[in-house]
Scaffold this motif. Structure first.
Motif, PDB file in Angstrom:
ATOM      1  N   LEU A 136      38.281  62.424  37.815  1.00 44.21           N
ATOM      2  CA  LEU A 136      39.400  63.601  37.946  1.00 44.21           C
ATOM      3  C   LEU A 136      39.204  64.176  36.459  1.00 44.21           C
ATOM      4  CD1 LEU A 136      42.451  61.935  39.432  1.00 44.21           C
ATOM      5  CD2 LEU A 136      40.770  63.502  40.563  1.00 44.21           C
ATOM      6  N   THR A 137      39.666  65.632  36.412  1.00 45.45           N
ATOM      7  CA  THR A 137      39.665  66.054  34.991  1.00 45.45           C
ATOM      8  C   THR A 137      41.246  65.742  34.646  1.00 45.45           C
ATOM      9  OG1 THR A 137      40.367  68.135  36.178  1.00 45.45           O
ATOM     10  CG2 THR A 137      37.771  67.828  35.801  1.00 45.45           C
ATOM     11  N   LEU A 170      47.013  66.249  35.849  1.00 44.04           N
ATOM     12  CA  LEU A 170      48.062  66.511  35.648  1.00 44.04           C
ATOM     13  C   LEU A 170      48.646  67.174  37.055  1.00 44.04           C
ATOM     14  CD1 LEU A 170      48.153  68.806  32.504  1.00 44.04           C
ATOM     15  CD2 LEU A 170      49.680  67.122  33.118  1.00 44.04           C
ATOM     16  N   THR A 171      48.251  67.605  37.817  1.00 48.61           N
ATOM     17  CA  THR A 171      48.383  68.092  39.022  1.00 48.61           C
ATOM     18  C   THR A 171      48.970  67.048  39.893  1.00 48.61           C
ATOM     19  OG1 THR A 171      46.536  69.786  39.080  1.00 48.61           O
ATOM     20  CG2 THR A 171      47.956  69.246  41.360  1.00 48.61           C
ATOM     21  N   ARG A 172      48.222  65.851  39.795  1.00 48.73           N
ATOM     22  CA  ARG A 172      48.561  64.697  40.767  1.00 48.73           C
ATOM     23  C   ARG A 172      49.898  64.118  40.168  1.00 48.73           C
ATOM     24  NH1 ARG A 172      44.084  65.748  41.774  1.00 48.73           N
ATOM     25  NH2 ARG A 172      43.191  65.376  43.704  1.00 48.73           N
ATOM     26  N   LEU A 173      50.095  64.160  38.765  1.00 49.04           N
ATOM     27  CA  LEU A 173      51.486  63.374  38.010  1.00 49.04           C
ATOM     28  C   LEU A 173      52.577  64.513  38.562  1.00 49.04           C
ATOM     29  CD1 LEU A 173      50.157  62.520  34.412  1.00 49.04           C
ATOM     30  CD2 LEU A 173      51.001  60.853  36.266  1.00 49.04           C
ATOM     31  N   ARG A 174      52.323  65.835  38.674  1.00 50.41           N
ATOM     32  CA  ARG A 174      53.550  66.580  38.889  1.00 50.41           C
ATOM     33  C   ARG A 174      53.614  66.749  40.526  1.00 50.41           C
ATOM     34  NH1 ARG A 174      51.541  69.981  34.112  1.00 50.41           N
ATOM     35  NH2 ARG A 174      52.968  69.604  32.652  1.00 50.41           N
ATOM     36  N   GLU A 175      52.703  66.182  41.359  1.00 46.44           N
ATOM     37  CA  GLU A 175      52.813  66.143  42.605  1.00 46.44           C
ATOM     38  C   GLU A 175      54.022  65.619  43.396  1.00 46.44           C
ATOM     39  OE1 GLU A 175      52.211  67.935  45.811  1.00 46.44           O
ATOM     40  OE2 GLU A 175      50.294  67.815  44.910  1.00 46.44           O
ATOM     41  N   LYS A 184      50.581  64.326  50.184  1.00 43.85           N
ATOM     42  CA  LYS A 184      49.496  63.962  48.955  1.00 43.85           C
ATOM     43  C   LYS A 184      49.607  62.919  48.018  1.00 43.85           C
ATOM     44  CE  LYS A 184      48.321  68.842  48.935  1.00 43.85           C
ATOM     45  NZ  LYS A 184      48.836  70.252  48.402  1.00 43.85           N
ATOM     46  N   LEU A 185      50.970  62.356  47.656  1.00 38.38           N
ATOM     47  CA  LEU A 185      51.240  61.274  47.224  1.00 38.38           C
ATOM     48  C   LEU A 185      50.547  60.130  47.813  1.00 38.38           C
ATOM     49  CD1 LEU A 185      54.475  61.615  45.523  1.00 38.38           C
ATOM     50  CD2 LEU A 185      52.260  61.905  44.255  1.00 38.38           C
ATOM     51  N   ALA A 186      50.755  60.100  49.258  1.00 37.56           N
ATOM     52  CA  ALA A 186      50.238  58.981  50.106  1.00 37.56           C
ATOM     53  C   ALA A 186      48.845  59.027  49.927  1.00 37.56           C
ATOM     54  CB  ALA A 186      50.714  58.996  51.398  1.00 37.56           C
ATOM     55  N   GLU A 187      48.138  59.995  49.773  1.00 34.27           N
ATOM     56  CA  GLU A 187      46.817  59.986  49.947  1.00 34.27           C
ATOM     57  C   GLU A 187      46.241  59.707  48.603  1.00 34.27           C
ATOM     58  OE1 GLU A 187      45.370  63.986  50.847  1.00 34.27           O
ATOM     59  OE2 GLU A 187      43.877  63.827  49.143  1.00 34.27           O
ATOM     60  N   LEU A 188      46.996  59.829  47.458  1.00 37.91           N
ATOM     61  CA  LEU A 188      46.531  59.325  46.259  1.00 37.91           C
ATOM     62  C   LEU A 188      46.856  57.621  45.961  1.00 37.91           C
ATOM     63  CD1 LEU A 188      46.294  59.434  42.901  1.00 37.91           C
ATOM     64  CD2 LEU A 188      48.563  59.836  42.637  1.00 37.91           C
ATOM     65  N   TYR A 189      47.972  57.371  46.730  1.00 42.13           N
ATOM     66  CA  TYR A 189      48.044  55.820  46.595  1.00 42.13           C
ATOM     67  C   TYR A 189      47.139  55.052  47.556  1.00 42.13           C
ATOM     68  CZ  TYR A 189      52.759  57.396  45.217  1.00 42.13           C
ATOM     69  OH  TYR A 189      53.788  57.854  44.313  1.00 42.13           O
ATOM     70  N   ARG A 190      46.670  55.683  48.583  1.00 47.44           N
ATOM     71  CA  ARG A 190      45.563  54.990  49.769  1.00 47.44           C
ATOM     72  C   ARG A 190      44.396  55.146  48.627  1.00 47.44           C
ATOM     73  NH1 ARG A 190      47.698  57.994  53.746  1.00 47.44           N
ATOM     74  NH2 ARG A 190      46.569  59.967  53.578  1.00 47.44           N
ATOM     75  N   ARG A 191      44.069  56.166  48.178  1.00 48.13           N
ATOM     76  CA  ARG A 191      42.597  56.278  47.340  1.00 48.13           C
ATOM     77  C   ARG A 191      42.700  55.143  46.199  1.00 48.13           C
ATOM     78  NH1 ARG A 191      40.659  61.442  44.080  1.00 48.13           N
ATOM     79  NH2 ARG A 191      38.946  60.596  42.726  1.00 48.13           N
TER      80      ARG A 191
END
Ligand code: SAM
Length: 351
Positions: free
Chosen positions: A3-4, A9-14, A19-26
């Motif tokens: 991740l760049t 930053l995009t994920r921290l501001r999400e 989309k957050l559930a997707e991050l947590y699953r990953r």
């Protein structure tokens, strides 16, 4: 992590739940792939609350005269290690305030006795010390050292964690020295310190990967009313987690921001041992279970004797006042997460 900085930053501001559930699953999948299903338990012994530092966020700061100070004896610490052994934990973590009057040889002897008697892995977390002390403890058998940098924002850190003396190596440099001495090294940050930007959290993650940390501790900042930072928050009308004063890019000290950081730390350092911290559990009931689902694979049950526990008040926590060690709640969380209690020392596995 692939991740760049912009993507981080995009994920921290999400804030979109899907989309957050997707991050947590990953993060959970990366955790499963690299460190497996075991949750390692590290018995935490907070053996002294004596501290010479003046960190503006921490209840142990020397200026907090309301706090009765204590120092456990070697016998008490070794008994705590025996309890860790009896419960089947593979590691004991010896943590304290930063007390340069604490003799390095005394702590070295404690480490040696624990290794000889119980064969446990020993993690030390006693702050910034001369390199000779770190070397001595390593020779006595200490395996790991935790030294959180708290934030990679040097200016903010200078305000919140005034240096002991100028010219001493800063914590990331000390971590490099500890690594060269053969320790597994642990760093980490608090999330949502007043003045901490979301952009600086993204840089923290970059630093974790650069340092190739073996252990990463991430917890929400929890205001302590007896500290300058806590007082400033109360004066501004805040007080509880999630209510730290904001600037445009101020990171909230929320459970959600902490979980985002935890997940991204797992992606940045797939092999690291990452605890679901007590601070997370303090900020929200069931916080440790959430942590386990977002990339964490370690929990640190508290083995500090009840008579001392309330006095290790880095931040207010109902758990301390009750003297509960959370052992059964921790086992329940591990089982609810569908995971197994880890066996053995649970050091970093390099893939
Ligand atoms: N003296 C050692 C050191 O400085 O590394 C270890 C003890 S220190 C009290 C342990 C950790 O407590 C710190 O690294 C910090 O992250 C955490 N801590 C202190 N005050 C806190 C607060 N108000 N909220 C959340 N975490 C806090």
């Amino acid at each position: 992590m692939g991740l760049t900085q912009d993507e981080i930053l995009t994920r921290l501001r999400e804030n979109d739940p899907e989309k957050l559930a997707e991050l947590y699953r990953r993060a959970d999948a990366v955790r499963a792939g690299h460190v497996g299903e075991e949750v390692h338990l590290r018995g935490l012994i907070e053996f002294s609350n004596i501290c010479q530092r003046s960190c503006t966020y921490c209840g142990l700061r020397r200026e907090n005269r309301m706090l009765p100070r204590y120092q456990m004896s070697a016998e008490e610490i070794i008994a705590g290690a025996g309890e860790a052994r009896a419960r089947g934990y593979g590691t004991v973590v010896l943590q304290s305030g930063e007390d340069l009057n604490m003799s390095a040889t005394w702590l070295g002897d404690v480490v040696r006795w624990i290794k000889e008697r119980y064969g446990l892995a020993v993690t030390l977390s006693v702050g910034e010390r001369p390199v000779e002390d770190y070397r001595l403890w390593r020779e006595c058998g200490a395996d790991r050292y935790l030294l959180k940098s708290e934030t990679s924002d040097a200016e903010l850190l200078g305000d919140l964690h005034p240096p002991r003396r100028s010219g001493l190596p800063i914590r990331p440099e000390l971590l490099g020295i500890l690594r060269d001495l053969g320790y597994e090294i642990g760093g980490g940050v608090m999330v949502g310190l007043p003045g901490q930007s979301v952009a600086s959290l993204a840089r923290d993650l970059e630093l974790f990967a650069e340092l190739d940390l073996d252990m990463i501790g991430i917890g929400p900042y929890i205001p302590h009313p007896g500290t300058p930072l806590g007082e400033a928050i109360s004066a501004a009308g805040g007080g509880a987690a999630g209510e730290a004063p904001r600037s445009d890019d101020q990171a909230p000290n929320s459970v959600s921001m902490t979980l985002k950081m935890l997940s991204l730390a797992r992606l940045a350092c797939p092999e690291a041992n990452i605890p679901a911290t007590t601070a997370l559990a303090t900020a929200q009931d069931g916080g440790q279970l959430l942590g386990l689902k977002c990339g964490a694979n370690v929990i640190m049950p508290n083995l500090t004797p009840r008579m001392y526990r309330e006095r290790y008040e880095i931040y207010p926590s109902p758990w301390r006042a009750e003297g509960a060690d959370g052992h059964s709640a921790i086992l329940a969380a591990i089982s609810e997460a569908g995971r197994a209690v880890g066996q053995g020392p649970g050091g970093r596995r390099r893939g």
